[in-house]
Design an enzyme around this catalytic site. Structure first.
Site, short mmCIF file in Angstrom:
data_model
loop_
_atom_site.label_atom_id
_atom_site.label_comp_id
_atom_site.label_asym_id
_atom_site.label_seq_id
_atom_site.Cartn_x
_atom_site.Cartn_y
_atom_site.Cartn_z
N ASP A 152 0.49 2.34 27.25
CA ASP A 152 -0.22 3.47 27.83
C ASP A 152 -0.24 3.38 29.36
O ASP A 152 -0.17 4.40 30.05
CB ASP A 152 -1.66 3.53 27.30
CG ASP A 152 -1.68 3.97 25.85
OD1 ASP A 152 -2.69 3.73 25.17
OD2 ASP A 152 -0.67 4.54 25.39
N GLU B 85 15.31 -0.86 -14.39
CA GLU B 85 16.12 -0.69 -13.18
C GLU B 85 15.66 -1.68 -12.13
O GLU B 85 14.47 -1.77 -11.85
CB GLU B 85 15.92 0.73 -12.60
CG GLU B 85 16.28 1.84 -13.55
CD GLU B 85 15.65 3.18 -13.14
OE1 GLU B 85 15.00 3.24 -12.09
OE2 GLU B 85 15.81 4.14 -13.90
N LYS C 213 14.32 -3.16 -8.89
CA LYS C 213 13.50 -2.46 -7.89
C LYS C 213 13.97 -2.84 -6.49
O LYS C 213 13.72 -3.94 -6.02
CB LYS C 213 12.03 -2.83 -8.08
CG LYS C 213 11.10 -2.06 -7.15
CD LYS C 213 9.65 -2.31 -7.52
CE LYS C 213 8.70 -1.43 -6.74
NZ LYS C 213 8.73 -1.66 -5.30
N ASP D 195 14.20 -2.96 -2.54
CA ASP D 195 13.24 -2.94 -1.45
C ASP D 195 13.82 -2.12 -0.31
O ASP D 195 14.43 -2.65 0.60
CB ASP D 195 12.99 -4.39 -1.02
CG ASP D 195 11.74 -4.50 -0.19
OD1 ASP D 195 11.00 -3.50 -0.10
OD2 ASP D 195 11.49 -5.59 0.35
N TYR E 219 17.29 7.44 -8.86
CA TYR E 219 16.61 6.92 -10.05
C TYR E 219 15.56 7.82 -10.68
O TYR E 219 14.91 7.44 -11.64
CB TYR E 219 15.99 5.56 -9.78
CG TYR E 219 15.07 5.48 -8.57
CD1 TYR E 219 13.92 6.26 -8.49
CD2 TYR E 219 15.35 4.62 -7.50
CE1 TYR E 219 13.07 6.18 -7.40
CE2 TYR E 219 14.51 4.54 -6.40
CZ TYR E 219 13.37 5.32 -6.36
OH TYR E 219 12.54 5.25 -5.29
N LYS F 95 7.04 -7.40 -11.00
CA LYS F 95 7.47 -8.10 -9.80
C LYS F 95 7.90 -9.53 -10.14
O LYS F 95 7.40 -10.13 -11.08
CB LYS F 95 6.32 -8.16 -8.78
CG LYS F 95 5.87 -6.79 -8.30
CD LYS F 95 6.90 -6.19 -7.35
CE LYS F 95 6.39 -4.94 -6.66
NZ LYS F 95 5.39 -5.21 -5.65
N CYS G 74 -26.64 -12.79 6.89
CA CYS G 74 -25.47 -12.05 7.39
C CYS G 74 -25.06 -12.65 8.74
O CYS G 74 -25.89 -12.74 9.64
CB CYS G 74 -25.82 -10.57 7.55
SG CYS G 74 -24.53 -9.65 8.41
N CYS H 131 -25.70 -9.69 11.60
CA CYS H 131 -27.01 -9.17 12.01
C CYS H 131 -28.16 -10.09 11.63
O CYS H 131 -29.30 -9.84 11.99
CB CYS H 131 -27.25 -7.78 11.43
SG CYS H 131 -27.53 -7.78 9.65
N CYS I 23 -25.04 -8.25 2.65
CA CYS I 23 -26.00 -8.15 3.75
C CYS I 23 -26.96 -7.02 3.41
O CYS I 23 -26.55 -5.93 3.02
CB CYS I 23 -25.23 -7.83 5.03
SG CYS I 23 -26.25 -7.14 6.34
N CYS J 236 -27.13 -3.01 10.30
CA CYS J 236 -26.14 -4.06 10.57
C CYS J 236 -24.97 -3.43 11.32
O CYS J 236 -24.30 -2.55 10.80
CB CYS J 236 -25.65 -4.69 9.26
SG CYS J 236 -24.32 -5.87 9.51
S1 IVH Z 1 10.33 5.23 -9.70
C1 IVH Z 1 6.45 7.76 -10.09
N1 IVH Z 1 12.37 3.59 -9.67
O1 IVH Z 1 9.12 1.54 -5.67
C2 IVH Z 1 7.47 6.66 -10.01
N2 IVH Z 1 10.83 3.49 -7.84
O2 IVH Z 1 6.22 1.18 -6.06
C3 IVH Z 1 8.27 6.72 -8.79
N3 IVH Z 1 11.43 1.86 -6.12
O3 IVH Z 1 8.02 4.29 -3.81
C4 IVH Z 1 9.10 5.57 -8.49
N4 IVH Z 1 13.28 1.13 -7.06
O4 IVH Z 1 10.31 3.34 -3.26
C5 IVH Z 1 11.26 3.99 -9.03
N5 IVH Z 1 14.24 2.23 -9.79
C6 IVH Z 1 13.14 2.63 -9.13
C7 IVH Z 1 12.74 2.07 -7.89
C8 IVH Z 1 11.57 2.54 -7.28
C9 IVH Z 1 12.48 1.03 -6.02
C10 IVH Z 1 10.34 1.96 -5.14
C11 IVH Z 1 10.10 3.37 -4.64
C12 IVH Z 1 8.63 3.65 -4.89
C13 IVH Z 1 8.08 2.29 -5.10
C14 IVH Z 1 6.90 2.36 -6.04
#
Ligand code: IVH
Length: 691
Positions: free
Chosen positions: A44, A121, A123, A125, A232, A320, A414, A417, A432, A438
Site C-alpha cells: 500500500d 476416479e 482425485k 489436486d 468428470y 483421501k 479467560c 479478560c 469464558c 470479553c
Molecule cells: S466431483 C459435487 N470428481 O475435488 C461433486 N471432484 O472436494 C463435485 N476433484 O472442487 C466434484 N477430482 O476440484 C469430482 N474426479 C473428481 C475430482 C474432483 C478432483 C476436486 C474438485 C472439487 C473438489 C471437491
C-alpha cells in the site's frame, strides 16, 4: 525517501517508472503466483507514493500507471460468471469405516441394501472448472470461485488442447461440463526450468503453476503454460443422455474430453478398498499429483434422489490418502478465545515440513485431549496433516521428554479478560463467561460478521477489524456501517490510502442490502452455521417475521417455541441456543441497532418457485412405501416446502402413509388437507416408483 514537494520533474518521472514496474511485479506475485513477496502495508505504501507523486505531477501520469488499474486488480480483472448449477465440494473419508458409513448412509436414505456400484476416479489436486457448451459449441468457462460464481477465464481455456471447441457427435443443446485443470509433473519441471533460464519466478508446486497459468490476464501467457484437463462431471444439462455416471464418462470421451484413464467402475465396498490401495501404490509414479480417490454412486437416478446436504452431495465421497506425518518440538501451549468464548488450546511448534507444508501450529482441541495425550511443553510430538485440515498432534514421543517437563494445567480464567472460564457438566469445552465484555469475543464476533459466508465485506479482514477495534471505533456490528463516515481518517492511517479507504467505504455501503440468511449466520450464534441460517431464513421468510418468531420463542411453552424446535434440521438443541441468544437483552439491542441500518432481503423460495408445495407446511405420517422418511423430507424441502413433525391448524398438507395414527386423525379434525403417498409423489413431481 525524498518528500514529493522536493522532487524535480526528472526525478518524479524516473520514480513513477520504477514504481509502475515494482507494483506490477508485486501484483503478479500476489495474484498470479499466489506468492506475495511483501506485506500489504508495504504494498500500500508503494501505491500511495505513486498516487502522491501523480497528484503533484499530473502531466507525468503514465499510460501504464498502477493508479489506472485500481478497482481492476487482476482478481477482478476477470468478469464474473454465474454457474447455472452451483459447484460444490465433497465430504472426506480417511479409512475403510468412513467409506462403509458413506455407503450405509446412502442405503438408509434410499431404503435399499446390497451392493452399490460406484465409479472411482483419482482425485487430482488442481483447479475445478465449469465449461458451458451450447449446441455443442464451447461458449464460456469459469473457475469455481465461491461455488456460485467464478471468474470468466474463457479466453485462457480456449488456448488449451484438452478443451474441445466443439463437441463431436450428438450432445444436449445446453450442457455444463466440469473437470479439473492441472499441470503434469513433467510440464511443471520443464516450465520451472524455462522460468529459471529467463530469470523469472519459480513455482512452488504444479497446482500453483496451473492456477497462475489459468488466471493470466493475457491468454498468450496461458498458451505458453502447458495445462491439462480431466473432465468428470456435469452441471446443468437440458437433457439426460445416459443413466449411469460410467456411461456419462463414455460420453465425455466421445465428445472429445480426456477422462482419467485410471477411472474404474467398482461393484462393491471390497472392490473400492482394493482400488484405493492400488491407486495409493501407483500414486508416486503418476505424472500428476493426486490426494485421494473420488467415489460416485454410478446410477444417476439414485444420485438425483440422494441430492445434497449442505455443500456436499450424498452420492459421492473423496477418500483421501493417509495423512503425512513428521515429528517436532512443542514450544508452548497458547489458549485462544473464540467468538462464543470457547477456549481452544493451540500448540506452538518448532516449524517443520509436513507433506510439503511448513507447519508451526497445531490444534490441541480441548483440555481432555491434552490430558489424554499428556502433552507437555518441551515434548517431542508426532504431527500429521490430512488434506486441507488443520494439522493435528497424534502422539507424544515420551522417550524424548525433557526431565523437567510438567503436566499442563488448563487455565480456569479467560487469558484475555480474566473472567471465569467454566465447563458445563458433560461438555468438553471450557468457555469464558465474559460474553460481550470479553474483548476477544467481541473481536472474534466482528471477524465472523464480515467473513465470506456472512457480510463478506471486501478489504475488511481480521487485521483491519483488530485495527479499528483498537482505535475504539467498533463496539458491535452496527458500528461497521459508521466506518464510511471515517473515510478521511482511515485514509490517513498507516497502511491505508485514499483509494483503499474509499474502496472500503464502498464495500461496506454495498452490504447495507443483504439476504436474511446471511444476517442470521453473521450473528455468530452457537450452532447456527450457514446451513441452519438458511433453514431459518427459509422458514420465516422475512426479517420481521423471524425477529418476532425469535422474540415469541423466548416464552416457555409458546407456540413459537415449539414451531422453532420442529423446523426440520433445527430441532430442540439448536432452538435452545437461539432462545438463549434472544434472552440476552444486550444481544437483542445489538441486533436491533444493526437491523436499523440494513435492508434485509426476504429469503427466496428455493428451487422450483412454481412448485405446488412451495411455501406449504407439510407433515409426513405413517409408513411410506416408495421412499424413506429422510428422502421424502429432503425432496419436500428442495421444492420449497417446510416440513414439521406435528399437525396444527397451520399445517397445509399431511401426507398419510400406511398405518397412520393420531396425526392423520388430528388432520381430519382440524380440516387439514391429506394426501396419499402416491398423490404426494405426483404433487412433488416424482417419477412413479419402479417396481
Ligand atoms: S466431483 C459435487 N470428481 O475435488 C461433486 N471432484 O472436494 C463435485 N476433484 O472442487 C466434484 N477430482 O476440484 C469430482 N474426479 C473428481 C475430482 C474432483 C478432483 C476436486 C474438485 C472439487 C473438489 C471437491
Amino acid at each position: 525517501m525524498k518528500p514529493v514537494e522536493d522532487l524535480t520533474d526528472a526525478e518524479a518521472a524516473a520514480e513513477l517508472e520504477r514504481l509502475a514496474a515494482e507494483i506490477a511485479h508485486h501484483d503478479r506475485a500476489y495474484y498470479e503466483q499466489d506468492a506475495p513477496e511483501i506485506d500489504d502495508a508495504a504494498y500500500d505504501a508503494l501505491r500511495r507514493r505513486n498516487l502522491d507523486i501523480e497528484a503533484r505531477f499530473p502531466a507525468l501520469v503514465r499510460a501504464d500507471s498502477p493508479s489506472k488499474r485500481v478497482g481492476a486488480a487482476p482478481d477482478t480483472g476477470f468478469s464474473k460468471l454465474r454457474h447455472r448449477v452451483p459447484m460444490l465440494s465433497l465430504d472426506n473419508a480417511f479409512a475403510t469405516e468412513d467409506f462403509a458409513d458413506f455407503v450405509a448412509r446412502a442405503h438408509r436414505f434410499l431404503g435399499t441394501s446390497g451392493d452399490l456400484p460406484v465409479v472411482a476416479e483419482p482425485k487430482i489436486d488442481g483447479l475445478s472448472i465449469n465449461l458451458t457448451y451450447e449446441n455443442g459449441v464451447f461458449v464460456h468457462g469459469a473457475t469455481r470461485g465461491d461455488g456460485t460464481e467464478g471468474e470468466d477465464v474463457t479466453a485462457n481455456l480456449r488456448t488449451m488442447k484438452s478443451v474441445p471447441e466443439r463437441l463431436s457427435g450428438a450432445s444436449p443443446a445446453l450442457i455444463e461440463i466440469r473437470g479439473e485443470v492441472f499441470m503434469t509433473k513433467a510440464d511443471f519441471l520443464a516450465l520451472n526450468e524455462r522460468q529459471a533460464a529467463a530469470g523469472e519466478k519459480i513455482f512452488a508446486n504444479p497446482r500453483n503453476a496451473a492456477a497462475g497459468g489459468l488466471r493470466q490476464l493475457d491468454p498468450r501467457i496461458t498458451a505458453a503454460r502447458p495445462l491439462s484437463l480431466f473432465a468428470y462431471a456435469q452441471g446443468e444439462a437440458n437433457e439426460q443422455v445416459v443413466g449411469t455416471h460410467w456411461a456419462f464418462l463414455g460420453c465425455l470421451k466421445d465428445w472429445g474430453f480426456d477422462v482419467n484413464p485410471l477411472s474404474r467402475l467398482v461393484r462393491d465396498e471390497a472392490a473400492a478398498e482394493a482400488f484405493q490401495a492400488e491407486i495409493g501404490l501407483a500414486r508416486s509414479g503418476l505424472d500428476y499429483d493426486i490426494d485421494g480417490v473420488v467415489y460416485k454412486i454410478d446410477d444417476l437416478s439414485l444420485q438425483r434422489r440422494l441430492g445434497f446436504v449442505g455443500r456436499a452431495p450424498r452420492w459421492a465421497i473423496a477418500w483421501k490418502f493417509p495423512a503425512e506425518q513428521a515429528t517436532t518440538v512443542l514450544r508452548d501451549i497458547r489458549i485462544q478465545v473464540g467468538r462464543t468464548g470457547a477456549l481452544t488450546p493451540v500448540a506452538e511448534l518448532e516449524p517443520v515440513n509436513v507433506g510439503g507444508v511448513l507447519v508451526s501450529r497445531a490444534t490441541l482441541h480441548n483440555e481432555d485431549e491434552i490430558a489424554r495425550k499428556d502433552v507437555r511443553v518441551g515434548d517431542t510430538v508426532v504431527l500429521q496433516r490430512a488434506g486441507d485440515v488443520i494439522p493435528q498432534i497424534v502422539s507424544v514421543v515420551t522417550e524424548r521428554r525433557p526431565a523437567d517437563a510438567v503436566s499442563y494445567v488448563y487455565p480456569a480464567l479467560c487469558p484475555v479478560c480474566g473472567s471465569h472460564a467454566v465447563r458445563p457438566p458433560g461438555e468438553v469445552v471450557r468457555r469464558c463467561t465474559g460474553g460481550l465484555t470479553c474483548p476477544e469475543q467481541r473481536v472474534e464476533r466482528l471477524i465472523h460478521f464480515v467473513s465470506r459466508a456472512a457480510f463478506d465485506i471486501d478489504g475488511l479482514g481480521e487485521k483491519s477489524i483488530r485495527e479499528f477495534y483498537e482505535a475504539g471505533w467498533l463496539h458491535g456490528p452496527a458500528d461497521l456501517f459508521e466506518l464510511p463516515a471515517r473515510e478521511a481518517e482511515i485514509a490517513k492511517r498507516e497502511g491505508w490510502g485514499r483509494l483503499s479507504a474509499r474502496n472500503l467505504s464502498r464495500a461496506i455501503e454495498a452490504k447495507r442490502r443483504i439476504p436474511l440468511d446471511r444476517v442470521i449466520y453473521a450473528l455468530g450464534i452457537r450452532r447456527i452455521g450457514e446451513a441452519n441460517a438458511k433453514l431459518l431464513a427459509r422458514h420465516y421468510g422475512s426479517y420481521a417475521v423471524w425477529r418476532k418468531g425469535m422474540a415469541d420463542a423466548t416464552i416457555i411453552g409458546s407456540e413459537a417455541r415449539s414451531t422453532l424446535g420442529e423446523i426440520l434440521g433445527i430441532g430442540p438443541a439448536i432452538a435452545e441456543e437461539l432462545v438463549d441468544f434472544f434472552y440476552e437483552p444486550r444481544n437483542v439491542a445489538t441486533l436491533d441497532e444493526l437491523a436499523a441500518k440494513l435492508t434485509v432481503e426476504d429469503a427466496a423460495i428455493p428451487a422450483a418457485a412454481d412448485s405446488p408445495v412451495a411455501g406449504k407446511i407439510v407433515v409426513f405420517t405413517g409408513t411410506l412405501e416408495t421412499m424413506t422418511r429422510p428422502e421424502a423430507k429432503a425432496r419436500a424441502e428442495a421444492l420449497g416446502a417446510k416440513v414439521t413433525d406435528s399437525v396444527s391448524k397451520k399445517t397445509d398438507l399431511v401426507v398419510v402413509g400406511a398405518d397412520a395414527g393420531s396425526k392423520a386423525r388430528k388432520a381430519a379434525e382440524l380440516g387439514v388437507t391429506t394426501v396419499t403417498e402416491a398423490e404426494w409423489r405426483e404433487l412433488a413431481g416424482m417419477p412413479p416408483p419402479t417396481a
